[in-house]
Design a protein around this motif. Structure first.
Motif, PDB file in Angstrom:
ATOM      1  N   UNK A 104       0.833  -1.209   0.000  1.00 34.10           N
ATOM      2  CA  UNK A 104       0.000   0.000   0.000  1.00 34.10           C
ATOM      3  C   UNK A 104       0.864   1.255   0.000  1.00 34.10           C
ATOM      4  N   UNK A 105       1.954   1.239   0.751  1.00 31.17           N
ATOM      5  CA  UNK A 105       2.869   2.382   0.741  1.00 31.17           C
ATOM      6  C   UNK A 105       3.452   2.602  -0.646  1.00 31.17           C
ATOM      7  N   UNK A 106       3.883   1.507  -1.278  1.00 32.68           N
ATOM      8  CA  UNK A 106       4.466   1.609  -2.620  1.00 32.68           C
ATOM      9  C   UNK A 106       3.436   2.122  -3.619  1.00 32.68           C
ATOM     10  N   UNK A 107       2.212   1.644  -3.503  1.00 36.64           N
ATOM     11  CA  UNK A 107       1.147   2.077  -4.413  1.00 36.64           C
ATOM     12  C   UNK A 107       0.855   3.567  -4.245  1.00 36.64           C
ATOM     13  N   UNK A 108       0.785   4.011  -2.991  1.00 38.56           N
ATOM     14  CA  UNK A 108       0.515   5.425  -2.743  1.00 38.56           C
ATOM     15  C   UNK A 108       1.679   6.293  -3.206  1.00 38.56           C
ATOM     16  N   UNK A 109       2.910   5.826  -3.019  1.00 39.16           N
ATOM     17  CA  UNK A 109       4.087   6.573  -3.460  1.00 39.16           C
ATOM     18  C   UNK A 109       4.101   6.702  -4.986  1.00 39.16           C
ATOM     19  N   UNK A 110       3.676   5.663  -5.667  1.00 39.80           N
ATOM     20  CA  UNK A 110       3.643   5.686  -7.129  1.00 39.80           C
ATOM     21  C   UNK A 110       2.617   6.696  -7.643  1.00 39.80           C
TER      22      UNK A 110
END
Length: 112
Positions: A104-110
């Motif tokens: 979820x962190x990676x998705x939001x960062x993207x």
């Protein structure tokens, strides 16, 4: 000490309990360090979202009441972002290595 010295030197149930204790202490450390800023951010979002004042508990109670009454929902601007932010802040304290949290962190960062 508990994780690197005591638990490896112990066996069975005692070793397990030492690892549980080490995990609880680490979670407490994260709570003390990370919760005050996260709570302040949550409070500020709720004040803006609800156009209301109060402490964090009162604002969360009001948020729940409004959701249950159908007064606000996922279409309400800012609600989904608020719920994600709260969820991620709680996971940062409770389960920072959980794969779903990391994803979820990676998705939001993207998206940013």
């Amino acid at each position: 000490f508990l994780r690197e010295i005591a638990a490896p030197a112990a066996s069975g149930h005692l070793a397990f309990n030492l690892r549980v204790c080490a995990n609880a202490m680490e979670m407490s450390r994260r709570q003390i360090k990370d919760d005050p800023p996260a709570a302040a951010e949550e409070h500020a979002r709720l004040v803006g979202l609800l156009h209301a004042e109060g402490d964090l508990a009162a604002l969360n109670t009001e948020l729940c009441r409004r959701i249950a009454a159908g007064e606000i929902g996922l279409e309400t601007p800012g609600l989904v972002d608020h719920l994600w932010a709260v969820t991620l802040a709680k996971l940062a304290v409770d389960q920072p290595t959980y794969w779903g949290y990391r994803a979820a962190l990676a998705e939001r960062a993207a998206k940013d």
